[in-house]
Design a protein around this motif. Structure first.
Motif, PDB file in Angstrom:
ATOM      1  N   LEU A  67       0.829  -1.198   0.000  1.00 61.91           N
ATOM      2  CA  LEU A  67       0.000   0.000   0.000  1.00 61.91           C
ATOM      3  C   LEU A  67       0.871   1.260   0.000  1.00 61.91           C
ATOM      4  CD1 LEU A  67      -2.802   1.323   0.260  1.00 61.91           C
ATOM      5  CD2 LEU A  67      -2.649   0.963   2.731  1.00 61.91           C
ATOM      6  N   LYS A  68       1.907   1.268   0.815  1.00 59.20           N
ATOM      7  CA  LYS A  68       2.798   2.440   0.885  1.00 59.20           C
ATOM      8  C   LYS A  68       3.574   2.618  -0.422  1.00 59.20           C
ATOM      9  CE  LYS A  68       5.179   3.001   4.648  1.00 59.20           C
ATOM     10  NZ  LYS A  68       6.051   2.687   5.782  1.00 59.20           N
ATOM     11  N   GLN A  69       3.943   1.517  -1.049  1.00 57.39           N
ATOM     12  CA  GLN A  69       4.643   1.615  -2.334  1.00 57.39           C
ATOM     13  C   GLN A  69       3.734   2.201  -3.402  1.00 57.39           C
ATOM     14  OE1 GLN A  69       5.993  -2.371  -3.032  1.00 57.39           O
ATOM     15  NE2 GLN A  69       7.698  -2.225  -1.553  1.00 57.39           N
ATOM     16  N   ALA A  70       2.439   1.848  -3.329  1.00 60.66           N
ATOM     17  CA  ALA A  70       1.480   2.400  -4.292  1.00 60.66           C
ATOM     18  C   ALA A  70       1.312   3.900  -4.074  1.00 60.66           C
ATOM     19  CB  ALA A  70       0.144   1.680  -4.159  1.00 60.66           C
ATOM     20  N   VAL A  71       1.322   4.334  -2.818  1.00 65.14           N
ATOM     21  CA  VAL A  71       1.223   5.765  -2.519  1.00 65.14           C
ATOM     22  C   VAL A  71       2.447   6.495  -3.066  1.00 65.14           C
ATOM     23  CG1 VAL A  71       1.219   7.468  -0.653  1.00 65.14           C
ATOM     24  CG2 VAL A  71      -0.241   5.447  -0.491  1.00 65.14           C
TER      25      VAL A  71
END
Length: 509
Positions: A169-173
């Motif tokens: 999720l953080k990588q997508a952000v």
């Protein structure tokens, strides 16, 4: 390239610099919207923005903190009662296990990436989003996150059901890029409401009781109408937080946000300090365990129900009072649940013990009673005889010749002859309650001691063998007396006859 920055007024620069320093060293507070924009000050204050931030995840102070609770009518997730501020370590991404667990949410970030947001500032926004994600429990059964990116157009970067892993999720952000022109805040909210907070997109339905939360971040004035669409979003059950930066219009922020406004509207002067708001949202979304923190105020036992909720219970033998916190001892004797066969005695600490009526003894089970033989135990108090009547009762009786007194315990003499202590050799004759006399069998005579008896024939034989002289003299005396008596009688007769003749003669004259 930009030209050289204009030199600002020294006094205003010093004042702004001091204000910015205060923001860096203190928790983020709600600030009024700036009256003017200071162009070029970011370059002047850039070294200050690069200062290492103090514990960015420390708890915030100041205005009241929003806490999520169970859903109430109207779609608002509601409020939990404010907790007393405990002494605890600052919030951090790695929270202490058992102390803070985020409540499951369907959370959508609506981020402004218009031209006014510079690339470095947009990176700060993404860091802000990632830091909030760090504080959440991410998963299909926990918090789900989506991001809506907007400028003049709206782009759904990913849906609520796309990621269940925090790192992914953080990588997508981190991969999100700005859209540049325009600020269509109303359209972004409408898109989130109609296309993201849906079952198809991964949102959970009303039966799950999972709060729907949106955080909109903007630095400008909306170029469309936000009032009506924000009202519809709130009415549908979405809780809206509005974060304004720099030139953001405070009135527009208030139009978008849920009430109470002081818990849903935030403002910071620069993107350089927006990251510090992550701690504020962590505290907002964090379900504190008051049982662990010791802020529960339960008198006896605190039971954690999860999601920051708890209830109080009482130790055995106590019942919870109406305040839901304090306890009172249960009087089991009054409740009738004691099981005592005869008498229940309340011990005032939630316990009790059993006792028995007089004449009974408590059995080994400490509840039932058995009749006590007071005659056998020697506790009867009878002077003579104790008679057991069964069922723990008895009565007193007296020996023969005694009668029971009014106290039903002691005895008094009724017939001394019956007692055998009279001393009569032959026969004891009772003369009443306490008197008697002695008598003798036939052929016997009572002696002078009034107790012993002598045979009459034996007495006669004793007289016959007495001194013969004494006996003869007695007989001679008796005969002499008899002779004189006869003579006197003769004389007396003669006198009487003479008197009679004389009286008769006189009568004839």
């Amino acid at each position: 390239m930009c030209g050289p920055a204009p030199v600002p007024d020294p006094e205003s620069s010093d004042r702004f610099q001091a204000q910015t320093l205060r923001q860096v060293s203190e928790p983020i507070m709600l600030l009024p919207a700036p009256a003017h924009h200071f162009p070029g000050l970011l370059l002047l204050l850039w070294p200050l923005l690069l200062l290492p931030s103090p514990a960015a995840s420390g708890p915030l102070t100041g205005t009241s903190v929003r806490r999520l609770g169970t859903r109430v009518p109207g779609g608002s997730p509601g409020h939990l009662p404010a907790l007393a501020t405990p002494t605890r370590a600052p919030y951090s991404g790695a929270r202490g296990a058992g102390v803070c667990k985020s409540r499951p949410l369907d959370l959508v970030f609506i981020i402004d990436s218009s031209r006014s947001v510079r690339p470095l500032e947009f990176t700060k926004v993404k860091t802000f989003v990632s830091r909030i994600i760090d504080t959440l429990d991410i998963g299909a059964a926990d918090t789900r996150v989506a991001v809506v990116n907007y400028a003049s157009t709206v782009k759904i970067e990913f849906q609520l059901g796309t990621y269940s892993d925090k790192q992914a999720l953080k990588q997508a952000v981190a991969r999100i890029t700005p859209l540049s022109t325009g600020t269509m805040s109303g359209l972004a909210i409408q898109t989130a409401m109609e296309e993201v907070f849906t079952l198809e997109a991964g949102a959970r339905g009303p039966v799950s009781n999972i709060p729907k939360v949106a955080i909109i971040v903007t630095d400008g004035r909306p170029q469309d109408q936000v009032n009506e669409v924000a009202a519809r979003a709130r009415a549908s059950g979405i809780e809206l937080y509005a974060v304004g930066v720099d030139r953001a219009d405070m009135e527009s922020l208030k139009m978008m946000a849920s009430k109470p406004l002081d818990e849903h509207v935030f403002y910071v002067e620069t993107y350089g300090v927006i990251e510090k708001l992550s701690a504020r949202f962590q505290e907002t979304f964090c379900a504190l365990d008051p049982c662990v923190l010791g802020t529960h105020q339960c008198q006896h036992v605190c039971i954690s129900d999860g999601d920051g909720r708890h209830h109080c219970e009482c130790s055995q033998g106590y019942t919870l009072n109406s305040d839901g916190k304090t306890c009172s001892a249960i009087d089991k004797c009054v409740l009738g649940t004691h099981g005592c066969e005869q008498i229940c005695v309340n011990d005032r600490n939630g316990s009790y013990h059993c006792e028995c009526y007089e004449g009974y003894i408590l059995n080994a089970d400490r509840k039932t009673c058995a009749a006590l033989d007071t005659c056998a135990s020697g506790t009867h108090g009878c002077q003579h005889i104790c008679v057991n009547d069964g069922a723990g009762s008895h009565h007193c009786e007296c020996f023969e010749g005694y009668t029971l007194n009014a106290d039903r315990k002691t005895c008094s003499v009724r017939d001394k002859c019956a007692l055998g202590t009279h001393g009569c050799q032959h026969i004891c004759v009772s003369d009443g309650a306490a008197s008697y006399h002695c008598d003798c069998f036939p052929g016997y005579t009572l002696n002078d001691d009034k107790k012993t008896c002598s045979d009459i024939e034996e007495a006669r034989s004793l007289i016959s063998i007495e001194d013969a002289c004494g006996c003869g003299a007695t007989l001679a005396f008796q005969e002499k007396v008899s002779s004189h008596l006869q003579k006197l009688n003769t004389k007396l007769d003669n006198i009487l006859k003479t008197l009679q003749v004389t009286e008769n003669g006189q009568a004839h004259r």
